[in-house]
Design an enzyme around this catalytic site. Structure first.
Site, PDB file in Angstrom:
ATOM      1  N   THR A 136      10.467   2.004  -3.616  1.00  0.00           N
ATOM      2  CA  THR A 136      10.196   0.447  -3.380  1.00  0.00           C
ATOM      3  C   THR A 136      10.805  -0.357  -4.586  1.00  0.00           C
ATOM      4  OG1 THR A 136       7.839   1.079  -2.644  1.00  0.00           O
ATOM      5  CG2 THR A 136       8.407  -1.118  -3.041  1.00  0.00           C
ATOM      6  N   SER A 161      -2.491   5.171  -0.460  1.00  0.00           N
ATOM      7  CA  SER A 161      -3.596   4.101  -0.288  1.00  0.00           C
ATOM      8  C   SER A 161      -4.369   4.636   0.774  1.00  0.00           C
ATOM      9  CB  SER A 161      -2.672   2.838  -0.114  1.00  0.00           C
ATOM     10  OG  SER A 161      -1.922   2.602  -0.890  1.00  0.00           O
ATOM     11  N   ASN A 186       0.698  -0.996  -0.071  1.00  0.00           N
ATOM     12  CA  ASN A 186      -0.172   0.018   0.035  1.00  0.00           C
ATOM     13  C   ASN A 186       0.856   1.394  -0.047  1.00  0.00           C
ATOM     14  OD1 ASN A 186      -2.707  -1.029   0.118  1.00  0.00           O
ATOM     15  ND2 ASN A 186      -1.859  -2.119   1.943  1.00  0.00           N
ATOM     16  N   GLU A 187       1.022   1.781  -1.002  1.00  0.00           N
ATOM     17  CA  GLU A 187       2.204   2.695  -1.136  1.00  0.00           C
ATOM     18  C   GLU A 187       1.329   4.012  -0.975  1.00  0.00           C
ATOM     19  OE1 GLU A 187       4.821   2.112  -1.401  1.00  0.00           O
ATOM     20  OE2 GLU A 187       5.512   0.587  -3.388  1.00  0.00           O
ATOM     21  N   PRO A 188       2.036   5.351  -0.818  1.00  0.00           N
ATOM     22  CA  PRO A 188       1.771   6.484  -0.430  1.00  0.00           C
ATOM     23  C   PRO A 188       0.290   6.780  -1.245  1.00  0.00           C
ATOM     24  CG  PRO A 188       3.749   6.652  -0.264  1.00  0.00           C
ATOM     25  CD  PRO A 188       3.680   5.110  -0.911  1.00  0.00           C
TER      26      PRO A 188
END
Ligand code: F6R
Length: 625
Positions: free
Chosen positions: A180, A165, A161-163
């Site tokens: 990532t 999300s 869940n990247e920024p």
């Protein structure tokens, strides 16, 4: 939800347990998991575990395997759901999370294959949505997750869940963040091979687990851990949403806790004992906060910033400022091996013996140039007997394209000879064949790894020449843990310690430089550091050990804070440019690390702002022993 157990933890919105090292933390979590399995099974129900991949849970899985083998913990009645999988990748891809889980846990315990769930990274694009929905349904059908294990990425992600999300996001396809992908580049043997997408459980899916434990190791995670725990809960750091969970906890080691207020600025949360390192920390912090040099700090500024007790104990400001200024000033030396003939009362390194026998331990070729290229340059030109010990061959970090270039060159020059070079021709051909057969993700043959190791040796020699170091003074240990392993899956043995021990015994150094003490425990630098620390421990009583000094440098990780610095070696513009040239002699590493002088220049700027002399760049060292 606001969480607070004590005055020290008043900034922490999630319970955090700090352990001396990852093994203490993983033992505790494994025991909790074992108790959960037994409790659920006792009630005739399976235990449902949410699992993570990556470096962080590796020690946990080792402990669970141990519990299974030695204490009979059964996984027959355990159902698992993994957080995520890269997309698109096949299950048998070397870096797929399917393969990771099989190798790290499932192949070693008695879990039935039908109980294992991992998002399918191999479904066609138009079935992804349905796959994700089915994953959610399967979790619900299993009764929800009893305990979710998490790691945290450098972007603050949990799962992938990247920024951006949302708090309520569900299982879905996401685009991986640039950071990532960069962090995964080593595993995939190059950034270009890292998938751009992944399927991940959502933040909302994770938060539905009844209990959540996030683990983090190493100083690299310190800043993001502090943001997740003490910062606002927001989609900028998806781990911060764990603040909304009633039974979430962080289990972290000391290096990963370093940026929490209670560790970094303890005086702000009521700690009233002022030890010398803490005093220096507090004074540098205050100067940084007020953007003032140390010598200009005022009594009232100490009082207004939570340091009244320090002032009462050690003030007034004028006296305290001078003391700390002098301490900082005394860390600066252009003579890292000690200055012969000079009074060394206030110098970081003793003057005698001169010249010194110096051992520089470099986990991989290039760590030495990046971490202490300028200092090496000085040590050599000041006449010390310097040897650089490359602990690993670094062959895993050489891209196939580089190996192919060398193999083609070899083949071409061998073919250009008319006779007598048939064997070389065959060798070149077999290298190219190995490369082709294994493909971009296959495991390198021994032959290829050897070639890649040779490439790095050649680079190390060129780099040493720039720093004035005779290539004959380089020692290549090719430690066995590295040759036998892969990233995140290394394990040290006595053979590693013994190889380092032999070098120590032969050299009997007066001074040692090393790195990796605070690194992620599964990383190459951390393994190398542990092997060296163990070899030194075994020689505690040797006579040379009594006077030997140890200094820690940082190669590619976070730079030291001014209060941690025991020795600051200034670099002139010329020395910095030589250092950069030396780093540039490692072309196989060009895509791995930024090759700028920025970290050293930043340290110099920080010293300058504290009111010390203004240098072009500074290499900083922490005293080890
Ligand atoms: C893994 C996962 C990720 C990792 C995180 C940290 O399944 O979902 O969130 O936990 O990227 O990775 P490591 O542990 O390798 O530092």
């Amino acid at each position: 939800m606001k969480f607070c157990r004590s005055e020290q933890e008043q900034y922490e919105k999630i319970p955090v347990e700090i352990f001396a090292d990852s093994s203490g933390a993983t033992r505790q979590l494994a025991a909790e998991i074992a108790a959960l399995i037994k409790e659920r099974n006792g009630a005739g129900r399976p235990a449902v575990l949410g699992l993570a991949t990556g470096s962080t849970p590796v020690p946990l899985y080792r402990e669970l395997i141990r519990l299974h083998r030695e204490e009979g913990l059964s996984f027959q009645q355990v159902v698992t759901f993994n957080l995520d999988e890269y997309y698109p990748v096949g299950d048998d891809h070397r870096e797929s999370y399917h393969r990771f889980m099989a190798e790290q846990l499932f192949n070693h315990v008695d879990i039935p294959a039908s109980n294992i769930h991992i998002p399918d990274g191999n479904v066609p694009r138009d079935s992804v949505f349905e796959t994700c929905r089915n994953y959610e349904t399967a979790i619900e059908a299993a009764g929800g997750i009893d305990l979710q294990v998490l790691g945290i990425g450098m972007t603050g992600h949990i799962g992938f869940n990247e920024p951006g999300s949302g708090r309520d996001s569900r299982t879905r396809l996401i685009t991986l963040d640039r950071i990532t992908r960069r962090d995964a580049a080593r595993d995939f043997l190059g950034l270009e091979n890292v998938p751009r997408y992944a399927i991940t459980m959502g933040v909302g899916t994770i938060l539905q687990a009844r209990r959540i434990v996030l683990m983090a190791w190493g100083q690299g995670k310190a800043a993001i851990v502090a943001r997740a725990v003490e910062g606002p809960a927001s989609d900028a750091v998806s781990a911060s949403f764990l603040q909304h969970h009633a039974r979430a906890a962080f289990y972290i080691d000391q290096p990963a806790a370093a940026a929490l207020t209670r560790i970094k600025h303890p005086w702000l949360v009521g700690a009233e004992t002022w030890e010398p390192p803490e005093i220096r920390n507090a004074v540098c912090w205050l100067a940084g906060r007020l953007e003032k040099p140390v010598l200009k700090l005022l009594d009232e500024e100490y009082n207004e910033n939570g340091m009244a007790s320090l002032l009462a104990e050690q003030g007034p400001a004028y006296t305290l400022n001078i003391r700390i200024f002098n301490e900082l000033q005394h860390t600066i030396t252009g003579w890292p091996g000690g200055k012969p003939g000079a009074d060394d009362t206030h110098r970081p390194e003793r003057a005698l013996p001169f010249p010194k026998r110096v051992l520089v331990f470099s986990p991989e070729p290039s760590d030495d140039a990046a971490g202490l290229g300028g200092t090496l340059d000085r040590l050599v030109s000041q006449g010390h007997d310097v040897q650089v010990v490359y602990q690993t061959s670094g062959n895993l970090a050489v891209p196939d394209s580089q190996a192919a270039t060398f193999a083609r060159f070899l083949l071409e020059s061998a073919r250009a000879r008319s006779t007598g070079w048939e064997e070389q021709v065959r060798y070149g051909e077999s290298l190219l064949k190995d490369l082709e057969e294994k493909g971009p993700f296959g495991v390198d043959s021994r032959r290829l790894r050897d070639l890649k190791g040779l490439i790095r040796r050649g680079e190390a020699r060129e780099s040493a020449r720039i720093l004035g170091l005779d290539p004959e003074r380089l020692i290549f240990l090719d430690l066995p843990f590295y040759e036998a392993g892969r990233y995140r899956r290394f394990s040290l043995t006595g053979a590693d310690t013994a190889a380092i021990g032999m070098v120590l015994d032969r050299c009997q150094p007066h001074q040692i430089y090393a790195t990796g003490k605070l690194a992620d425990p599964s990383s190459v630098p951390a393994q190398c550091f542990n092997a060296l620390a163990e070899a030194l421990r075994q020689r505690e009583n040797h006579s040379w050990r009594q006077t030997c000094t140890g200094w820690l440098y940082s190669a590619h990780d976070r730079q030291l804070e001014p209060h941690q610095i025991g020795m600051a070696v200034p670099l002139s513009p010329d020395q910095l440019s030589r250092k950069l040239q030396a780093i540039g002699k490692h072309p196989s590493q060009q895509t791995q690390f930024a090759q700028t002088g920025e970290p050293d220049q930043q340290t110099a700027r920080r010293y300058d702002r504290l009111g010390l002399a203004e240098y072009e760049a500074i290499e900083a060292f922490e005293r080890w022993f």
